[in-house]
Design an enzyme around this catalytic site. Structure first.
Site, short mmCIF file in Angstrom:
data_model
loop_
_atom_site.label_atom_id
_atom_site.label_comp_id
_atom_site.label_asym_id
_atom_site.label_seq_id
_atom_site.Cartn_x
_atom_site.Cartn_y
_atom_site.Cartn_z
N GLN A 73 0.85 -1.19 0.00
CA GLN A 73 0.00 0.00 0.00
C GLN A 73 0.88 1.24 0.00
O GLN A 73 0.39 2.35 -0.12
CB GLN A 73 -0.86 0.03 1.26
CG GLN A 73 -1.77 -1.17 1.39
CD GLN A 73 -2.39 -1.21 2.77
OE1 GLN A 73 -3.35 -0.52 3.05
NE2 GLN A 73 -1.84 -2.02 3.65
N ASN A 74 2.18 1.03 0.19
CA ASN A 74 3.09 2.18 0.28
C ASN A 74 3.40 2.72 -1.09
O ASN A 74 3.41 1.99 -2.09
CB ASN A 74 4.38 1.76 1.00
CG ASN A 74 4.12 1.35 2.43
OD1 ASN A 74 3.08 1.69 2.98
ND2 ASN A 74 5.03 0.61 3.01
N ASP A 101 6.27 4.51 -1.47
CA ASP A 101 7.64 5.00 -1.28
C ASP A 101 8.69 4.29 -2.11
O ASP A 101 9.87 4.64 -2.03
CB ASP A 101 8.00 4.95 0.22
CG ASP A 101 7.82 3.55 0.81
OD1 ASP A 101 7.94 2.54 0.07
OD2 ASP A 101 7.56 3.46 2.02
N HIS A 133 -1.46 1.25 -4.30
CA HIS A 133 -1.77 2.68 -4.30
C HIS A 133 -0.82 3.48 -5.19
O HIS A 133 -0.67 4.68 -5.01
CB HIS A 133 -1.74 3.24 -2.87
CG HIS A 133 -2.84 2.69 -1.99
ND1 HIS A 133 -2.74 2.60 -0.62
CD2 HIS A 133 -4.06 2.20 -2.30
CE1 HIS A 133 -3.87 2.08 -0.13
NE2 HIS A 133 -4.67 1.82 -1.12
N CYS A 155 -2.17 12.81 -21.80
CA CYS A 155 -1.88 11.75 -22.77
C CYS A 155 -1.49 10.43 -22.11
O CYS A 155 -1.23 9.46 -22.80
CB CYS A 155 -0.79 12.20 -23.75
SG CYS A 155 0.88 12.24 -23.03
N CYS A 192 4.13 17.75 -19.04
CA CYS A 192 4.46 16.55 -19.81
C CYS A 192 5.40 16.90 -20.97
O CYS A 192 5.12 17.81 -21.75
CB CYS A 192 3.17 15.94 -20.35
SG CYS A 192 3.43 14.59 -21.50
N CYS A 204 3.25 16.36 -24.39
CA CYS A 204 2.10 17.16 -24.82
C CYS A 204 1.91 18.44 -24.00
O CYS A 204 1.00 19.22 -24.26
CB CYS A 204 0.82 16.31 -24.73
SG CYS A 204 0.21 16.08 -23.07
N GLY A 232 2.87 -4.43 9.09
CA GLY A 232 2.77 -3.00 9.34
C GLY A 232 1.60 -2.30 8.68
O GLY A 232 1.74 -1.21 8.15
N SER A 240 -2.58 -1.15 9.35
CA SER A 240 -3.63 -1.05 10.37
C SER A 240 -4.93 -1.71 9.92
O SER A 240 -5.79 -2.00 10.73
CB SER A 240 -3.91 0.42 10.67
OG SER A 240 -4.44 1.06 9.52
P1 NAD Z 1 -1.41 3.07 8.86
O1 NAD Z 1 -0.68 4.36 9.03
O2 NAD Z 1 -2.87 3.06 8.90
O3 NAD Z 1 -0.92 2.01 9.95
C1 NAD Z 1 0.43 1.74 10.19
C2 NAD Z 1 0.52 0.44 10.98
O4 NAD Z 1 1.90 0.13 11.18
C3 NAD Z 1 -0.13 0.52 12.37
O5 NAD Z 1 -0.93 -0.64 12.54
C4 NAD Z 1 1.07 0.53 13.32
O6 NAD Z 1 0.78 -0.14 14.53
C5 NAD Z 1 2.10 -0.23 12.53
N1 NAD Z 1 3.50 0.09 12.84
C6 NAD Z 1 4.02 1.30 13.19
N2 NAD Z 1 5.35 1.21 13.32
C7 NAD Z 1 5.68 -0.08 13.04
C8 NAD Z 1 6.92 -0.79 13.00
N3 NAD Z 1 8.10 -0.19 13.26
N4 NAD Z 1 6.89 -2.09 12.66
C9 NAD Z 1 5.72 -2.72 12.39
N5 NAD Z 1 4.52 -2.09 12.41
C10 NAD Z 1 4.51 -0.79 12.72
O7 NAD Z 1 -0.83 2.46 7.52
P2 NAD Z 1 -1.56 1.68 6.39
O8 NAD Z 1 -2.38 0.58 6.92
O9 NAD Z 1 -0.50 1.37 5.41
O10 NAD Z 1 -2.58 2.75 5.76
C11 NAD Z 1 -2.23 4.13 5.49
C12 NAD Z 1 -2.34 4.51 4.02
O11 NAD Z 1 -1.46 5.61 3.73
C13 NAD Z 1 -1.84 3.44 3.11
O12 NAD Z 1 -2.35 3.61 1.86
C14 NAD Z 1 -0.36 3.74 3.15
O13 NAD Z 1 0.38 3.10 2.19
C15 NAD Z 1 -0.35 5.23 2.97
N6 NAD Z 1 0.92 5.74 3.54
C16 NAD Z 1 2.07 5.33 2.92
C17 NAD Z 1 3.29 5.68 3.42
C18 NAD Z 1 4.51 5.16 2.69
O14 NAD Z 1 4.50 5.08 1.45
N7 NAD Z 1 5.56 4.77 3.39
C19 NAD Z 1 3.38 6.44 4.60
C20 NAD Z 1 2.17 6.88 5.19
C21 NAD Z 1 0.94 6.50 4.65
ZN ZN Z 2 1.16 14.29 -22.01
#
Ligand code: NAD
Ligand code: ZN
Length: 256
Positions: A104-105, A107, A122, A133, A154, A157, A194, A196
């Site tokens: 879901q990250n 990054d 995501h 485009c 872009c 375009c 990691g 929620s």
């Molecule tokens: P969330 O923020 O809802 O939950 C984070 C979870 O990670 C919690 O359950 C917490 O207890 C746990 N956690 C915190 N520190 C930890 C560690 N060191 N080790 C293990 N677990 C740990 O995150 P989500 O469920 O991914 O949902 C948030 C949305 O926002 C998603 O779409 C997410 O990808 C996006 N988001 C992405 C980034 C990124 O790309 N790194 C950062 C923030 C939010």
């Molecule tokens: Zn374009």
């Protein structure tokens, strides 16, 4: 806190026997790379209103929205590096103990750690897409150049470029969603690291896997909505600590 040894052993046995292992990761796996999660964490999102990540706001105020996006995702968080947990996930894939990562990250850290099969549920900051485009740009140097003047245009375009991640109010890319639910449906082991479980529809994947018969192994610093009903084995602790313990218990060495 170290996970209980008996739980770690059950997890190892399941992973070794598994024919198809999938990992679903969330913001928690990147916390130890210095990227704060939305909930809890160091409060980045208390200082910055995530409204600038709403799709309507982006189209209405592209320059304002882009200024924050560039500052937060490309400058402040752009130097983050994969941590031990990302490394073990990559090592598991290279040793055929894990087949697909659904993240879901946005990054890009799983890719940087070397994982080959990453479904970006995501999207990612590592790619820009033209809103006119649909041209995409993934080259990091090119992206930096394009971000020098905002909003970026872009090269094909002249249309408005957008980071190719899912804004609030946008659809999940259909192919990523289809592939993710298919992978969850055939998983024999499903790791949740990691997350929620509060962001839908990604939050539905673990239950899909469980109903299809997978053993669900969850890694988190604290119990979540999954822990009681969906999870079979809960390994409580920081992602880096638990994943390193798992690496040792699986006897995986860093050498390829
Ligand atoms: P969330 O923020 O809802 O939950 C984070 C979870 O990670 C919690 O359950 C917490 O207890 C746990 N956690 C915190 N520190 C930890 C560690 N060191 N080790 C293990 N677990 C740990 O995150 P989500 O469920 O991914 O949902 C948030 C949305 O926002 C998603 O779409 C997410 O990808 C996006 N988001 C992405 C980034 C990124 O790309 N790194 C950062 C923030 C939010
Ligand atoms: Zn374009």
């Amino acid at each position: 806190m170290m996970p209980f040894e008996s739980d770690l052993n059950s997890a190892v046995n399941s992973i070794k026997k598994s024919r198809y292992t999938v990992a679903l990761t969330g913001a928690g796996i990147s916390v130890e790379s210095g990227i704060p999660p939305f909930r809890g964490g160091d409060g980045l999102w208390d200082r910055v209103d995530p409204a600038f990540l709403e799709i309507d706001y982006f189209y209405q105020h592209p320059r304002k929205s882009w200024k924050l996006i560039r500052e937060i995702f490309y400058q402040y968080l752009g130097s983050a590096r994969p941590n031990k947990a990302h490394e073990v996930v990559a090592l598991m894939e290279s040793q055929h103990l894990l087949h697909t990562v659904i993240t879901q990250n946005i990054d890009n850290l799983h890719q940087q750690a070397g994982n080959q099969d990453v479904i970006e549920f995501h999207g990612t900051t590592g790619r820009l897409i033209c809103t006119q485009c649909r041209e995409t740009i993934s080259d990091a140097i090119k992206i930096n150049e394009l971000l020098e003047s905002l909003p970026p245009a872009c090269p094909q375009c002249g249309g408005l470029l957008k980071p190719d991640f899912v804004f609030f109010g946008e659809m999940i890319p259909p192919r990523a969603s289809e592939r993710s639910f298919a992978a969850a449906g055939k998983a024999t082991v499903f790791l949740i690291i990691g997350t929620s479980g509060e962001v839908f529809p990604a939050a539905l994947l673990p239950e899909r896997a469980r109903q299809a018969g997978a053993t669900v192994i969850e890694i988190n610093t604290a119990p979540t909505t999954y822990t009681t009903g969906t999870t079979d084995i809960f390994l409580q602790g920081k992602a880096t600590v638990v994943m390193e313990a798992l690496q040792n218990a699986l006897e995986l060495s860093n050498a390829e």
